[in-house]
Design a protein around this motif. Structure first.
Motif, PDB file in Angstrom:
ATOM      1  N   SER A   1      41.967  46.551  50.170  1.00 32.68           N
ATOM      2  CA  SER A   1      41.269  47.830  50.044  1.00 32.68           C
ATOM      3  C   SER A   1      41.149  48.545  51.393  1.00 32.68           C
ATOM      4  O   SER A   1      41.102  49.768  51.447  1.00 32.68           O
ATOM      5  CB  SER A   1      39.882  47.637  49.434  1.00 32.68           C
ATOM      6  OG  SER A   1      39.013  46.995  50.336  1.00 32.68           O
TER       7      SER A   1
ATOM      8  N   ILE B   1      34.673  44.840  46.519  1.00 34.64           N
ATOM      9  CA  ILE B   1      35.548  45.001  47.690  1.00 34.64           C
ATOM     10  C   ILE B   1      34.889  44.389  48.918  1.00 34.64           C
ATOM     11  O   ILE B   1      35.331  44.631  50.040  1.00 34.64           O
ATOM     12  CB  ILE B   1      35.879  46.493  47.949  1.00 34.64           C
ATOM     13  CG1 ILE B   1      34.590  47.311  48.061  1.00 34.64           C
ATOM     14  CG2 ILE B   1      36.777  47.057  46.859  1.00 34.64           C
ATOM     15  CD1 ILE B   1      34.813  48.727  48.568  1.00 34.64           C
TER      16      ILE B   1
ATOM     17  N   ASP C   1      38.966  42.820  44.577  1.00 30.83           N
ATOM     18  CA  ASP C   1      39.898  42.824  45.707  1.00 30.83           C
ATOM     19  C   ASP C   1      39.675  41.586  46.580  1.00 30.83           C
ATOM     20  O   ASP C   1      40.465  41.328  47.480  1.00 30.83           O
ATOM     21  CB  ASP C   1      39.696  44.098  46.535  1.00 30.83           C
ATOM     22  CG  ASP C   1      40.784  44.289  47.597  1.00 30.83           C
ATOM     23  OD1 ASP C   1      41.975  44.167  47.233  1.00 30.83           O
ATOM     24  OD2 ASP C   1      40.442  44.546  48.761  1.00 30.83           O
TER      25      ASP C   1
END
Lengths: 318, 318
Positions: free
Chosen positions: B278, B226, B252
């Motif tokens: 996210s 992320i 992500d």
């Protein structure tokens, strides 16, 4: 002394039990009917709690104690058990960690829109503008504040949620911001973003959620049932979902399990079905056996009933 | 005094800013090029950090401060900014709650096998024997222990996970069981069940995960990125996933965003793609604006640089 298991634990577990209790004769059967020849000699029966009938209890002339490797007791012949004054212990408490994790798996699944994200990946579509929600500062209502409910409450607070506990007495418990009585459930529903039901199946809880309860909930509310399926009539829930009284229901428990293949629940858009596995875990049986062994030691030392772990109050049904 | 926004916040937010700072002239544009006519008069620029070029910096003759409503700075013309001695502040810290929730959405999604449960519902199949895992007592390695990493660590500990933090200095931080230095990352990987990467994109972090890193991970390990996409070369990750060096990757962030529709990532079975969201949340912009307003007050009172929230160290790049 004879102990009957109406299921077969892994062979290592059997060996370990025998080593810990060398003087006891353990009998393991794939199902209850296989144990008939020595049934009358068993002092202790270990069961998942779905196979005993009043007949079994009446035929078990030496039975003193039933260990239920589960938490729900609604399939147990409680009247016969009470009549014969047989002690029942269960495995409550060991469900709390997997069930709290399961609950948050679906709470976060819902909040982050994972269902839609997954469909988009299948379509090779990048949609950066998809709406996602935060759960922190949202309100979770936990109906049933036993070990499982309190564990869910603890995690809820770690995520910064407001936690309302609901129980029969209204007595305060750990990890909640407030507790309300089950009688006042309906009035408190409009505040909740997530309603998690962990109620057992008892005379008091059957069909406790009526259509008007779903009307009281927010349209954006999420109803999660990991307790027992009969707390809401299925036709009531279907109507509430079709009329979008709430946003989504996540059900792990049903009136009839397995859920029949032709049941209308299966293809409802705002209903997610899981096959009664919120408590599943590779640690389940080892944890239940740890309780059993503790209690078996108490049994051999002829200790008082209050010394046992998880003695069931047959009157209350939990 | 003129302040340029290279995006348009909601009208209520604009009104509220004007009320709070009546003497300031705020200029809102849909994109940076629309602001050229007054560019040279702006003392402050508020941007998502992806639109500024060295040319913009050189033409902004009165520019003193850039507020980046984001955390990553890899698209900023940092050399020009440093040359002109312009202060940069960002919105780090406000990402931590949604990003920690997002991380746990996918950790629990993986552990509880929700992908398979969802397929089973589509097929109207009740499979009570599906394997699910518990995350408690599992080990999570958090690579990057800033505000986001520490929030993930805090939730991890609430779930009863073992937490290993990884940072450049090896300096202890809150909510972790141990910290190791980034230099020793490879040696520590075999212990982790979940590896969460929140590294920014800097000279030091580009392609920091090599094929041998994935070989060191458990076959059951889950890699979640992320942070920024360029910490691992895409071909390296594809090979690692095809060879099942790990169980699954949840990404992500990508080298090129949006991820092109013909990219091989899209239909890999053990790879889940989300479109860099996210940190998304309805609370995002309000929280960023709260930081901006605090800093704007400091600016008007001509306070020292250390009084500002989230001043960026241009050398380090975060």
């Amino acid at each position: 002394m004879n102990i009957i298991f109406t299921f077969k634990p892994p062979i290592e577990m059997q060996k370990e039990l025998q080593q810990s209790f060398p003087d006891i004769r353990f009998h393991y059967f794939n199902q209850i009917e296989e144990g008939q020849s020595i049934w009358g000699e068993a002092e202790v029966i270990v069961t998942f709690g779905e196979d005993l009938t009043p007949q079994h209890i009446n035929n078990a002339h030496h039975l003193k104690w039933i260990m239920v490797v589960s938490a729900g007791l609604e399939k147990m012949p409680l009247d016969s058990i009470q009549e014969q004054q047989i002690m029942v212990t269960n495995a409550r408490g060991i469900h709390k960690k997997p069930m709290a994790e399961f609950t948050f798996a679906y709470i976060l699944h819902h909040a982050k829109g994972i269902h839609n994200l997954s469909l988009l990946q299948n379509q090779r579509v990048w949609n950066h503008t998809l709406k996602t929600q935060e759960i922190n500062e949202q309100c979770i209502m936990i109906v049933g504040t036993g070990a499982i409910g309190q564990e869910i409450a603890r995690i809820s607070q770690a995520f910064g949620m407001k936690v309302i506990g609901v129980n029969r007495s209204g007595k305060m418990v750990d990890h909640v911001d407030e507790v309300i009585q089950l009688d006042s459930l309906k009035e408190a529903l409009p505040e909740a973003d997530y309603i998690v039901s962990i109620l057992p199946s008892t005379k008091e809880t059957v069909h406790i959620y009526q259509y008007e309860h779903f009307q009281k909930m927010k349209e954006s509310a999420v109803f999660i049932n990991i307790g027992r399926g009969d707390v809401v009539e299925e036709s009531v829930l279907i109507d509430a979902l079709l009329n979008q009284e709430i946003a989504h229901a996540y059900l792990d428990v049903f009136k009839k399990e397995p859920l029949p293949a032709d049941h209308p629940f299966w293809n409802m858009k705002n209903l997610t079905i899981t096959p009664h596995l919120s408590s599943h875990s590779e640690h389940y049986l080892p944890r239940a056996m740890a309780i059993f062994k503790e209690n078996l030691s108490s049994y051999l030392q002829k200790e008082e009933k209050q010394q046992y772990i998880n003695v069931v109050d047959i009157e209350k049904g939990y």
